[in-house]
Design an enzyme around this catalytic site. Structure first.
Site, PDB file in Angstrom:
ATOM      1  N   LYS A  29       0.845  -1.190   0.000  1.00  0.00           N
ATOM      2  CA  LYS A  29       0.000   0.000   0.000  1.00  0.00           C
ATOM      3  C   LYS A  29       0.877   1.234   0.000  1.00  0.00           C
ATOM      4  O   LYS A  29       1.917   1.273   0.668  1.00  0.00           O
ATOM      5  CB  LYS A  29      -0.990   0.008   1.168  1.00  0.00           C
ATOM      6  CG  LYS A  29      -0.403  -0.224   2.538  1.00  0.00           C
ATOM      7  CD  LYS A  29      -1.524  -0.429   3.560  1.00  0.00           C
ATOM      8  CE  LYS A  29      -0.999  -0.768   4.935  1.00  0.00           C
ATOM      9  NZ  LYS A  29      -2.081  -1.075   5.905  1.00  0.00           N
ATOM     10  N   PHE A  99     -17.084   2.606  -9.621  1.00  0.00           N
ATOM     11  CA  PHE A  99     -17.153   1.150  -9.527  1.00  0.00           C
ATOM     12  C   PHE A  99     -18.393   0.642  -8.811  1.00  0.00           C
ATOM     13  O   PHE A  99     -18.610  -0.574  -8.735  1.00  0.00           O
ATOM     14  CB  PHE A  99     -15.894   0.612  -8.832  1.00  0.00           C
ATOM     15  CG  PHE A  99     -14.714   0.526  -9.746  1.00  0.00           C
ATOM     16  CD1 PHE A  99     -14.538  -0.565 -10.572  1.00  0.00           C
ATOM     17  CD2 PHE A  99     -13.792   1.557  -9.810  1.00  0.00           C
ATOM     18  CE1 PHE A  99     -13.452  -0.642 -11.439  1.00  0.00           C
ATOM     19  CE2 PHE A  99     -12.713   1.494 -10.670  1.00  0.00           C
ATOM     20  CZ  PHE A  99     -12.538   0.390 -11.487  1.00  0.00           C
ATOM     21  N   HIS A 131     -20.766  16.469  -4.740  1.00  0.00           N
ATOM     22  CA  HIS A 131     -19.765  15.672  -4.038  1.00  0.00           C
ATOM     23  C   HIS A 131     -19.236  16.433  -2.821  1.00  0.00           C
ATOM     24  O   HIS A 131     -19.509  17.620  -2.653  1.00  0.00           O
ATOM     25  CB  HIS A 131     -18.596  15.307  -4.962  1.00  0.00           C
ATOM     26  CG  HIS A 131     -18.906  14.164  -5.883  1.00  0.00           C
ATOM     27  ND1 HIS A 131     -19.532  14.338  -7.088  1.00  0.00           N
ATOM     28  CD2 HIS A 131     -18.666  12.831  -5.758  1.00  0.00           C
ATOM     29  CE1 HIS A 131     -19.679  13.168  -7.679  1.00  0.00           C
ATOM     30  NE2 HIS A 131     -19.154  12.234  -6.903  1.00  0.00           N
ATOM     31  N   LYS A 135     -13.215  16.667  -2.951  1.00  0.00           N
ATOM     32  CA  LYS A 135     -13.043  16.173  -4.321  1.00  0.00           C
ATOM     33  C   LYS A 135     -12.379  17.244  -5.165  1.00  0.00           C
ATOM     34  O   LYS A 135     -12.832  18.383  -5.221  1.00  0.00           O
ATOM     35  CB  LYS A 135     -14.389  15.775  -4.931  1.00  0.00           C
ATOM     36  CG  LYS A 135     -14.255  15.134  -6.302  1.00  0.00           C
ATOM     37  CD  LYS A 135     -15.559  14.526  -6.774  1.00  0.00           C
ATOM     38  CE  LYS A 135     -15.422  13.887  -8.146  1.00  0.00           C
ATOM     39  NZ  LYS A 135     -14.418  12.806  -8.175  1.00  0.00           N
TER      40      LYS A 135
END
Length: 233
Positions: A29, A99, A131, A135
């Site tokens: 990660k 997704f 949003h 963002k």
């Protein structure tokens, strides 16, 4: 499945928790200032970093023959070169602006509605996306995907435009409000009525589950795929 997380912000941490719960192992990660593990050990990489880091992350995975699931938006000016690199390296790649299973079903509904509405010229169409204030890109990648699908069904619309209405353009309104996970609304309006469809995300979990589902699908495959392939839509 051995997973690399490229980008370890809120989305990366949500994916990590769900992946471990599902029996997968996080072997690498990386965040903006640190990295843990070895990328080479991964069987698939899930990329949710930043627009500035996404392309180099993806290309590095192609070189290492690691399949990549990418959900970072804001880098698509480099999309063609990334796709070419994937082909040259015989790599594996899924990019999606979103997704979430629900959003991808929404994409299919949006395309169907756009086909139905195309002959009815008295209706004007617009998109609103909302949003969280963190963002960075606007409009959202999801809104652009929605817009592109509508434009493809229209013989009048040629492009999308942010905020202002221009000739032959589809207007997208982008709003930033604290702690909003993502809301997208498509509206068709005439003098006599209005038709709207909306998808509202309640948490990041839907995005994370979809990304893991895509990673399971992509492992051991070669080529370019979409969430439509993953969900058999």
């Amino acid at each position: 499945m051995k997973i690399a997380l490229l980008g370890y912000g809120k989305m990366g941490k949500t994916i990590e928790n769900l992946a471990i719960e599902a029996g997968h192992k996080i072997v690498y990660k990386s965040g903006t200032t640190s990295e843990i593990g070895k990328l080479e050990d991964a069987e698939v990489a899930i990329e949710f970093s930043t627009p500035e880091a996404a392309v180099s992350n993806i290309l590095k995975c192609f070189e290492l023959q690691i399949p990549v699931v990418c959900g970072t938006t804001g880098w698509l000016e480099n999309y063609s070169s990334v796709i070419n690199s994937c082909k040259e390296c015989n790599g594996s790649f899924i990019y999606a602006s979103n997704f979430s299973v629900g959003v991808n079903l929404f994409f299919s509904i949006n395309e169907k509605l756009a086909k139905l509405m195309a002959p009815w010229k008295e209706y004007s169409v617009s998109i609103e996306e909302i949003h969280h204030t963190e963002k960075k890109d606007a409009p959202s990648g999801t809104a652009i995907t929605i817009a592109d699908s509508i434009i493809a069904q229209s013989d009048n619309l040629e492009r999308w435009s942010l905020e202002s209405k221009k000739d032959h353009s589809l207007r997208i309104s982008a709003k930033r409000i604290a702690d909003v996970k993502g809301t997208h609304t498509v509206t068709y309006e005439s003098d006599v009525d209005e038709i709207s469809i909306t998808h509202k995300a309640k948490s990041r979990i839907g995005f994370a589950k979809g990304a893991i589902l895509a990673a399971v699908f992509l492992k051991d495959k070669k080529g370019l795929f979409t969430m439509q392939d993953v969900l058999d839509l």
